[in-house]
Design a protein around this motif. Sequence first.
Motif, PDB file in Angstrom:
ATOM      1  N   LEU A   6       0.822  -1.214   0.000  1.00  0.00           N
ATOM      2  CA  LEU A   6       0.000   0.000   0.000  1.00  0.00           C
ATOM      3  C   LEU A   6       0.855   1.262   0.000  1.00  0.00           C
ATOM      4  O   LEU A   6       0.552   2.227  -0.707  1.00  0.00           O
ATOM      5  CB  LEU A   6      -0.944   0.002   1.203  1.00  0.00           C
ATOM      6  N   VAL A   7       1.930   1.263   0.778  1.00  0.00           N
ATOM      7  CA  VAL A   7       2.826   2.415   0.818  1.00  0.00           C
ATOM      8  C   VAL A   7       3.474   2.609  -0.552  1.00  0.00           C
ATOM      9  O   VAL A   7       3.559   3.742  -1.054  1.00  0.00           O
ATOM     10  CB  VAL A   7       3.892   2.241   1.919  1.00  0.00           C
ATOM     11  N   LEU A   8       3.915   1.517  -1.168  1.00  0.00           N
ATOM     12  CA  LEU A   8       4.530   1.606  -2.488  1.00  0.00           C
ATOM     13  C   LEU A   8       3.555   2.161  -3.519  1.00  0.00           C
ATOM     14  O   LEU A   8       3.913   3.021  -4.325  1.00  0.00           O
ATOM     15  CB  LEU A   8       5.026   0.231  -2.927  1.00  0.00           C
ATOM     16  N   ILE A   9       2.318   1.704  -3.477  1.00  0.00           N
ATOM     17  CA  ILE A   9       1.303   2.205  -4.407  1.00  0.00           C
ATOM     18  C   ILE A   9       1.063   3.693  -4.188  1.00  0.00           C
ATOM     19  O   ILE A   9       0.968   4.468  -5.137  1.00  0.00           O
ATOM     20  CB  ILE A   9      -0.001   1.394  -4.265  1.00  0.00           C
ATOM     21  N   ALA A  10       0.993   4.113  -2.909  1.00  0.00           N
ATOM     22  CA  ALA A  10       0.776   5.539  -2.604  1.00  0.00           C
ATOM     23  C   ALA A  10       1.942   6.387  -3.110  1.00  0.00           C
ATOM     24  O   ALA A  10       1.738   7.468  -3.678  1.00  0.00           O
ATOM     25  CB  ALA A  10       0.590   5.727  -1.104  1.00  0.00           C
ATOM     26  N   TRP A  22       4.193   6.740 -13.802  1.00  0.00           N
ATOM     27  CA  TRP A  22       4.124   6.141 -12.466  1.00  0.00           C
ATOM     28  C   TRP A  22       2.686   5.797 -12.083  1.00  0.00           C
ATOM     29  O   TRP A  22       2.450   4.881 -11.301  1.00  0.00           O
ATOM     30  CB  TRP A  22       4.756   7.064 -11.430  1.00  0.00           C
ATOM     31  N   TRP A  23       1.704   6.550 -12.620  1.00  0.00           N
ATOM     32  CA  TRP A  23       0.316   6.181 -12.380  1.00  0.00           C
ATOM     33  C   TRP A  23       0.006   4.826 -12.989  1.00  0.00           C
ATOM     34  O   TRP A  23      -0.711   4.010 -12.402  1.00  0.00           O
ATOM     35  CB  TRP A  23      -0.636   7.231 -12.953  1.00  0.00           C
ATOM     36  N   ALA A  24       0.542   4.574 -14.157  1.00  0.00           N
ATOM     37  CA  ALA A  24       0.327   3.282 -14.812  1.00  0.00           C
ATOM     38  C   ALA A  24       0.958   2.164 -13.984  1.00  0.00           C
ATOM     39  O   ALA A  24       0.359   1.097 -13.797  1.00  0.00           O
ATOM     40  CB  ALA A  24       0.899   3.301 -16.226  1.00  0.00           C
ATOM     41  N   VAL A  25       2.148   2.411 -13.452  1.00  0.00           N
ATOM     42  CA  VAL A  25       2.814   1.396 -12.612  1.00  0.00           C
ATOM     43  C   VAL A  25       1.993   1.144 -11.348  1.00  0.00           C
ATOM     44  O   VAL A  25       1.797  -0.014 -10.946  1.00  0.00           O
ATOM     45  CB  VAL A  25       4.256   1.854 -12.274  1.00  0.00           C
ATOM     46  N   ALA A  26       1.496   2.199 -10.741  1.00  0.00           N
ATOM     47  CA  ALA A  26       0.667   2.039  -9.543  1.00  0.00           C
ATOM     48  C   ALA A  26      -0.606   1.275  -9.868  1.00  0.00           C
ATOM     49  O   ALA A  26      -1.045   0.421  -9.092  1.00  0.00           O
ATOM     50  CB  ALA A  26       0.334   3.405  -8.943  1.00  0.00           C
ATOM     51  N   ALA A  27      -1.218   1.570 -11.027  1.00  0.00           N
ATOM     52  CA  ALA A  27      -2.443   0.866 -11.418  1.00  0.00           C
ATOM     53  C   ALA A  27      -2.176  -0.621 -11.633  1.00  0.00           C
ATOM     54  O   ALA A  27      -2.984  -1.477 -11.243  1.00  0.00           O
ATOM     55  CB  ALA A  27      -3.018   1.489 -12.691  1.00  0.00           C
ATOM     56  N   VAL A  28      -1.032  -0.957 -12.213  1.00  0.00           N
ATOM     57  CA  VAL A  28      -0.678  -2.368 -12.419  1.00  0.00           C
ATOM     58  C   VAL A  28      -0.497  -3.060 -11.070  1.00  0.00           C
ATOM     59  O   VAL A  28      -0.952  -4.196 -10.872  1.00  0.00           O
ATOM     60  CB  VAL A  28       0.593  -2.487 -13.295  1.00  0.00           C
ATOM     61  N   LEU A  29       0.142  -2.399 -10.124  1.00  0.00           N
ATOM     62  CA  LEU A  29       0.310  -2.991  -8.793  1.00  0.00           C
ATOM     63  C   LEU A  29      -1.026  -3.180  -8.088  1.00  0.00           C
ATOM     64  O   LEU A  29      -1.245  -4.193  -7.425  1.00  0.00           O
ATOM     65  CB  LEU A  29       1.231  -2.122  -7.943  1.00  0.00           C
ATOM     66  N   VAL A  30      -1.930  -2.215  -8.214  1.00  0.00           N
ATOM     67  CA  VAL A  30      -3.257  -2.357  -7.609  1.00  0.00           C
ATOM     68  C   VAL A  30      -3.990  -3.539  -8.228  1.00  0.00           C
ATOM     69  O   VAL A  30      -4.580  -4.365  -7.520  1.00  0.00           O
ATOM     70  CB  VAL A  30      -4.077  -1.050  -7.770  1.00  0.00           C
ATOM     71  N   TYR A  31      -3.924  -3.630  -9.533  1.00  0.00           N
ATOM     72  CA  TYR A  31      -4.577  -4.754 -10.229  1.00  0.00           C
ATOM     73  C   TYR A  31      -3.996  -6.088  -9.762  1.00  0.00           C
ATOM     74  O   TYR A  31      -4.733  -7.022  -9.447  1.00  0.00           O
ATOM     75  CB  TYR A  31      -4.403  -4.590 -11.738  1.00  0.00           C
ATOM     76  N   ALA A  33      -2.461  -6.742  -6.917  1.00  0.00           N
ATOM     77  CA  ALA A  33      -2.812  -6.977  -5.514  1.00  0.00           C
ATOM     78  C   ALA A  33      -4.246  -7.476  -5.390  1.00  0.00           C
ATOM     79  O   ALA A  33      -4.535  -8.373  -4.593  1.00  0.00           O
ATOM     80  CB  ALA A  33      -2.626  -5.695  -4.709  1.00  0.00           C
ATOM     81  N   ILE A  34      -5.154  -6.912  -6.179  1.00  0.00           N
ATOM     82  CA  ILE A  34      -6.552  -7.347  -6.126  1.00  0.00           C
ATOM     83  C   ILE A  34      -6.678  -8.785  -6.620  1.00  0.00           C
ATOM     84  O   ILE A  34      -7.359  -9.605  -6.002  1.00  0.00           O
ATOM     85  CB  ILE A  34      -7.444  -6.391  -6.940  1.00  0.00           C
ATOM     86  N   ARG A  35      -6.008  -9.097  -7.715  1.00  0.00           N
ATOM     87  CA  ARG A  35      -6.064 -10.475  -8.231  1.00  0.00           C
ATOM     88  C   ARG A  35      -5.459 -11.461  -7.246  1.00  0.00           C
ATOM     89  O   ARG A  35      -5.976 -12.549  -7.044  1.00  0.00           O
ATOM     90  CB  ARG A  35      -5.357 -10.568  -9.577  1.00  0.00           C
ATOM     91  N   GLN A  36      -4.365 -11.083  -6.590  1.00  0.00           N
ATOM     92  CA  GLN A  36      -3.721 -11.965  -5.625  1.00  0.00           C
ATOM     93  C   GLN A  36      -4.630 -12.213  -4.424  1.00  0.00           C
ATOM     94  O   GLN A  36      -4.742 -13.321  -3.942  1.00  0.00           O
ATOM     95  CB  GLN A  36      -2.392 -11.358  -5.169  1.00  0.00           C
TER      96      GLN A  36
END
Length: 98
Positions: A6-10, A22-31, A33-36
């Motif tokens: 969460l800190v990394l995404i923020a 960086w927004w795209a990278v954050a969106a990929v990480l959120v996606y 994390a949700i799938r995991q």
Amino acid sequence: MFVLLLVLIAVLFGFGFLQPMWWAVAAVLVYGAIRQSRHRGGGPSRGGGSDREGYRAPRDYRDYRERRDRQDRWDRRYTRQNRARLRRENRRDHELHN
């Protein structure tokens, strides 16, 4: 681990104001994390009221059945090994209380 994610995404979202990549990278990480979390069974479908209520994926049932079989084998093994000892203890308890 989840807090660090969460800190990394923020942080990546914050960097997105400097460079939109960086927004795209954050969106990929959120996606991811949700799938995991859904893969682990922590998704919103666990709560009541979903249209999949009562549904179990074959892998979930297979895990349940293997765990149940291991528990049954363990119970049979140790109750057989300890049956005589348990009878002696029960007999001693019965004799002490009568």
